[in-house]
Design a protein around this motif. Sequence first.
Motif, PDB file in Angstrom:
ATOM      1  N   LYS A 158     155.098  81.283  19.426  1.00 51.60           N
ATOM      2  CA  LYS A 158     156.305  82.088  19.448  1.00 51.60           C
ATOM      3  C   LYS A 158     157.433  81.517  18.582  1.00 51.60           C
ATOM      4  O   LYS A 158     158.022  82.219  17.755  1.00 51.60           O
ATOM      5  N   ASP A 159     157.732  80.218  18.754  1.00 51.95           N
ATOM      6  CA  ASP A 159     158.855  79.656  18.004  1.00 51.95           C
ATOM      7  C   ASP A 159     158.572  79.637  16.502  1.00 51.95           C
ATOM      8  O   ASP A 159     159.446  79.930  15.676  1.00 51.95           O
ATOM      9  N   ARG A 160     157.313  79.317  16.133  1.00 53.80           N
ATOM     10  CA  ARG A 160     156.968  79.320  14.711  1.00 53.80           C
ATOM     11  C   ARG A 160     156.992  80.744  14.152  1.00 53.80           C
ATOM     12  O   ARG A 160     157.385  80.965  13.002  1.00 53.80           O
ATOM     13  N   LEU A 161     156.577  81.701  14.965  1.00 57.61           N
ATOM     14  CA  LEU A 161     156.543  83.089  14.516  1.00 57.61           C
ATOM     15  C   LEU A 161     157.956  83.615  14.271  1.00 57.61           C
ATOM     16  O   LEU A 161     158.218  84.302  13.277  1.00 57.61           O
ATOM     17  N   LEU A 162     158.891  83.245  15.164  1.00 57.17           N
ATOM     18  CA  LEU A 162     160.275  83.655  14.981  1.00 57.17           C
ATOM     19  C   LEU A 162     160.855  83.024  13.716  1.00 57.17           C
ATOM     20  O   LEU A 162     161.563  83.673  12.938  1.00 57.17           O
ATOM     21  N   ALA A 163     160.552  81.753  13.498  1.00 60.68           N
ATOM     22  CA  ALA A 163     161.045  81.062  12.303  1.00 60.68           C
ATOM     23  C   ALA A 163     160.463  81.699  11.035  1.00 60.68           C
ATOM     24  O   ALA A 163     161.178  81.875  10.029  1.00 60.68           O
ATOM     25  N   GLN A 164     159.174  82.064  11.079  1.00 59.56           N
ATOM     26  CA  GLN A 164     158.541  82.681   9.916  1.00 59.56           C
ATOM     27  C   GLN A 164     159.110  84.071   9.644  1.00 59.56           C
ATOM     28  O   GLN A 164     159.250  84.478   8.491  1.00 59.56           O
ATOM     29  N   ARG A 165     159.453  84.788  10.714  1.00 54.57           N
ATOM     30  CA  ARG A 165     160.040  86.117  10.507  1.00 54.57           C
ATOM     31  C   ARG A 165     161.389  86.002   9.799  1.00 54.57           C
ATOM     32  O   ARG A 165     161.692  86.773   8.876  1.00 54.57           O
ATOM     33  N   GLU A 166     162.187  85.059  10.239  1.00 50.04           N
ATOM     34  CA  GLU A 166     163.486  84.849   9.588  1.00 50.04           C
ATOM     35  C   GLU A 166     163.301  84.483   8.122  1.00 50.04           C
ATOM     36  O   GLU A 166     164.021  84.974   7.239  1.00 50.04           O
ATOM     37  N   LYS A 167     162.331  83.612   7.861  1.00 48.47           N
ATOM     38  CA  LYS A 167     162.056  83.188   6.492  1.00 48.47           C
ATOM     39  C   LYS A 167     161.580  84.365   5.641  1.00 48.47           C
ATOM     40  O   LYS A 167     162.006  84.538   4.495  1.00 48.47           O
ATOM     41  N   PHE A 168     160.707  85.196   6.220  1.00 47.14           N
ATOM     42  CA  PHE A 168     160.165  86.351   5.499  1.00 47.14           C
ATOM     43  C   PHE A 168     161.278  87.356   5.195  1.00 47.14           C
ATOM     44  O   PHE A 168     161.374  87.882   4.074  1.00 47.14           O
ATOM     45  N   VAL A 169     162.122  87.633   6.189  1.00 45.24           N
ATOM     46  CA  VAL A 169     163.222  88.586   6.002  1.00 45.24           C
ATOM     47  C   VAL A 169     164.174  88.104   4.897  1.00 45.24           C
ATOM     48  O   VAL A 169     164.590  88.875   4.017  1.00 45.24           O
ATOM     49  N   ALA A 170     164.492  86.814   4.931  1.00 46.47           N
ATOM     50  CA  ALA A 170     165.407  86.272   3.920  1.00 46.47           C
ATOM     51  C   ALA A 170     164.805  86.372   2.525  1.00 46.47           C
ATOM     52  O   ALA A 170     165.482  86.766   1.565  1.00 46.47           O
ATOM     53  N   GLY A 171     163.547  86.034   2.382  1.00 49.21           N
ATOM     54  CA  GLY A 171     162.900  86.098   1.080  1.00 49.21           C
ATOM     55  C   GLY A 171     162.791  87.521   0.568  1.00 49.21           C
ATOM     56  O   GLY A 171     162.993  87.784  -0.639  1.00 49.21           O
ATOM     57  N   ALA A 172     162.480  88.482   1.465  1.00 53.54           N
ATOM     58  CA  ALA A 172     162.353  89.876   1.044  1.00 53.54           C
ATOM     59  C   ALA A 172     163.693  90.442   0.604  1.00 53.54           C
ATOM     60  O   ALA A 172     163.782  91.217  -0.358  1.00 53.54           O
ATOM     61  N   ARG A 173     164.758  90.073   1.290  1.00 52.75           N
ATOM     62  CA  ARG A 173     166.091  90.557   0.901  1.00 52.75           C
ATOM     63  C   ARG A 173     166.484  90.025  -0.474  1.00 52.75           C
ATOM     64  O   ARG A 173     167.143  90.716  -1.263  1.00 52.75           O
ATOM     65  N   LEU A 209     151.568  79.785  -1.802  1.00 51.15           N
ATOM     66  CA  LEU A 209     150.309  79.896  -1.060  1.00 51.15           C
ATOM     67  C   LEU A 209     150.331  79.037   0.205  1.00 51.15           C
ATOM     68  O   LEU A 209     149.856  79.447   1.266  1.00 51.15           O
ATOM     69  N   ALA A 210     150.881  77.843   0.101  1.00 50.56           N
ATOM     70  CA  ALA A 210     150.956  76.954   1.263  1.00 50.56           C
ATOM     71  C   ALA A 210     151.838  77.566   2.350  1.00 50.56           C
ATOM     72  O   ALA A 210     151.505  77.521   3.543  1.00 50.56           O
ATOM     73  N   GLU A 211     152.972  78.135   1.940  1.00 50.58           N
ATOM     74  CA  GLU A 211     153.862  78.761   2.918  1.00 50.58           C
ATOM     75  C   GLU A 211     153.208  79.988   3.560  1.00 50.58           C
ATOM     76  O   GLU A 211     153.352  80.231   4.766  1.00 50.58           O
ATOM     77  N   ALA A 212     152.472  80.754   2.762  1.00 45.96           N
ATOM     78  CA  ALA A 212     151.790  81.928   3.296  1.00 45.96           C
ATOM     79  C   ALA A 212     150.710  81.534   4.297  1.00 45.96           C
ATOM     80  O   ALA A 212     150.475  82.225   5.290  1.00 45.96           O
ATOM     81  N   ASP A 213     150.071  80.389   4.033  1.00 47.29           N
ATOM     82  CA  ASP A 213     149.058  79.908   4.969  1.00 47.29           C
ATOM     83  C   ASP A 213     149.697  79.518   6.301  1.00 47.29           C
ATOM     84  O   ASP A 213     149.117  79.760   7.369  1.00 47.29           O
ATOM     85  N   VAL A 214     150.869  78.932   6.270  1.00 51.27           N
ATOM     86  CA  VAL A 214     151.589  78.595   7.507  1.00 51.27           C
ATOM     87  C   VAL A 214     151.934  79.869   8.271  1.00 51.27           C
ATOM     88  O   VAL A 214     151.828  79.930   9.498  1.00 51.27           O
ATOM     89  N   LEU A 215     152.338  80.924   7.553  1.00 49.22           N
ATOM     90  CA  LEU A 215     152.640  82.208   8.184  1.00 49.22           C
ATOM     91  C   LEU A 215     151.400  82.764   8.884  1.00 49.22           C
ATOM     92  O   LEU A 215     151.474  83.211  10.043  1.00 49.22           O
ATOM     93  N   CYS A 216     150.272  82.732   8.205  1.00 47.44           N
ATOM     94  CA  CYS A 216     149.017  83.220   8.809  1.00 47.44           C
ATOM     95  C   CYS A 216     148.672  82.433  10.062  1.00 47.44           C
ATOM     96  O   CYS A 216     148.242  83.002  11.071  1.00 47.44           O
ATOM     97  N   TYR A 217     148.834  81.122   9.988  1.00 51.07           N
ATOM     98  CA  TYR A 217     148.520  80.270  11.137  1.00 51.07           C
ATOM     99  C   TYR A 217     149.397  80.634  12.337  1.00 51.07           C
ATOM    100  O   TYR A 217     148.919  80.733  13.467  1.00 51.07           O
ATOM    101  N   ALA A 218     150.685  80.850  12.095  1.00 48.71           N
ATOM    102  CA  ALA A 218     151.608  81.199  13.181  1.00 48.71           C
ATOM    103  C   ALA A 218     151.230  82.530  13.813  1.00 48.71           C
ATOM    104  O   ALA A 218     151.318  82.708  15.036  1.00 48.71           O
ATOM    105  N   ILE A 219     150.783  83.477  12.980  1.00 45.23           N
ATOM    106  CA  ILE A 219     150.377  84.789  13.509  1.00 45.23           C
ATOM    107  C   ILE A 219     149.080  84.678  14.309  1.00 45.23           C
ATOM    108  O   ILE A 219     148.966  85.213  15.416  1.00 45.23           O
ATOM    109  N   ARG A 220     148.080  83.960  13.755  1.00 47.67           N
ATOM    110  CA  ARG A 220     146.788  83.831  14.438  1.00 47.67           C
ATOM    111  C   ARG A 220     146.929  83.134  15.778  1.00 47.67           C
ATOM    112  O   ARG A 220     146.311  83.542  16.768  1.00 47.67           O
ATOM    113  N   LYS A 221     147.731  82.085  15.824  1.00 41.74           N
ATOM    114  CA  LYS A 221     147.856  81.288  17.044  1.00 41.74           C
ATOM    115  C   LYS A 221     148.925  81.818  18.005  1.00 41.74           C
ATOM    116  O   LYS A 221     149.062  81.319  19.119  1.00 41.74           O
ATOM    117  N   LYS A 222     149.669  82.830  17.542  1.00 37.25           N
ATOM    118  CA  LYS A 222     150.714  83.439  18.378  1.00 37.25           C
ATOM    119  C   LYS A 222     151.687  82.386  18.920  1.00 37.25           C
ATOM    120  O   LYS A 222     152.028  82.390  20.104  1.00 37.25           O
TER     121      LYS A 222
END
Length: 594
Positions: A95-110, A80-93
């Motif tokens: 860029k560097d945090r969003l790229l890092a979160q995308r990499e993290k999301f892709v790795a976890g989904a794989r 839940l804490a990690e998901a909240d960080v993802l939401c924050y990065a998306i809301r605030k746009k």
Amino acid sequence: MRRYLKDLRPDRIEDVMAMVALFRPGPMANIPSYIRRKHGQEPVTYLHPLLEPVLKDTYGVMVYQEDIMTVAQAVAGYTLAEADVLCYAIRKKIKDRLLAQREKFVAGARRNGVHPKIVDQIFEQFEPFARYGFNRAHAACYGLIAYYTAYLKAHYPAEYMTAVLTSDAGDTEKVAQAVAECHRMDIRILPPDVNTSAASFTVEGEAIRFGLAAVRNVGPGAVESMIAARSSAGPFTGLADFCARVDTRQVNQRVVASLVKAGALDSLGTARAQMLQTLDETMENAQRAQRVRAQGQTGLFDMGAEAISQPAAPAGDEFSREELLTMEKEMLGLYISDHPLHRWQPILAQRVTAQLGQLVDLPDRKEVVVGGLVGGVKRTITRSGSAMAFLTLEDLTGSVEVVVFPRVYEQQGYALKRDAVVLLRGRVDIEEQTAKLLCEEILSLPPSPDAAADGAAVGEMLSPATQVRKANRSGEWDKGNGNGGRPAARGADRGRANGIPAGSGGTPGSAEHVLARGSDTARPPLRIRVSTREEMEQLERFLLDHPGDRQVCVHVVTGHGAEHIVPARTRVLDAEGLHQELEQLFGEGNVWEE
């Protein structure tokens, strides 16, 4: 929003909550899909089976900010804490945090066996929420309030609108919008009345009564004094009785004059002009009597309310209707008993594309045609020395600031006078939840609503069907003359209209003249004679079904034999057999060209 809700037909509070959240810049594109899926018009699908448990309640559509968090947990194993960080990065746009979160999301989904293409599609559904999404808790609050207020509005309309007016009492713009909504709901709005009004808005039968505090210059102390006097000794019977019984220190001459102008003393049975003419003397008598009573000097010669007589008013007429409305607007901030635009409504309704109260809900830069009453006009000079203007335009639903740039102002600014009714074409400028109109053209209107009844004026201004409808309402149309309501075709006059020889171009400014100003090489307009409303509506349908570039001139014949020539706004496709097809509809001899 209203259109979407009608399509949605919610049957549970969760649907209202979803619409509250979906109607935001982020997930707004998902609204049609949500509606179709709810009604079984589109299959409910999920990009991956892991999404079904978390998106089942919303038919597989991402609606809330929390949906990002629950999807990230289900697909990529986020806490839940990690998901909240993802939401924050998306809301605030960020860029560097969003790229890092995308990499993290892709790795976890794989790690969970999700195909890379599906992972990318899921993350792409997150990105629109950067334009603003809504959280579920807020949507629940808004949805419940929407449901409660909708229920009250449907079952207790007068009481509900009274509460709305009371809550908006300090905002004239919102009060005007609420009053317009009352008119739409057929709820009568009654002016303030010293014999029935409370301080604020009240329900009176099935109508709503304005409160005394709504009158300009009338403060809380004056309202309390009037209500106390009325409660202790009954209704006021005249101006002298009113002035004698209220506390003239609170209800001074300025207050009484304001009440008279607002119509709050009309129930006393005296014309406003006469009350204002005698107000000085009446107030002087009342103040003198109250001073004597305060000093305990009345004795045998008691100067109570009954001893103060109404001074005789000089003979004279009441104010004109326009003057009464102007005073009402000055004292209440809006028109209550009537509105100058009411007489113009049949004309404006044919041409406007949006009401002023709707502009804030339209897309930015949307082109509209609006009509209304000009308020204040402020003329200014640009740095280049050109004149432009800022003005306030008001209709029955609200008001808007209009910017008139130099080109338009220099060409047509003469029409922008205070209290003038105008028709404007322009673009909506939306900024910080407020709307302005950037005026691009001032469209023509007749000098008065009565002038619009003239056939030629209407012919130049409105569509042909409008001409026929107006003539039909005024009783001009012959219901039958042995020829289906149509005069016999005139062989020698088929190339003429109202005595104007064919090819003459007509008199300057006439419909004939307008039609004749085209290129010499263009084909002359096709002429069609009609004489009933049904024929005109049939012609309009035909033109809409066969659009093209051939001009059409409609000869509208009245029961008195007069013929109005109206240029049709829609051109027709000049196809083979057009002439014969139209003659089958409107009769031989009633379709021709010069």
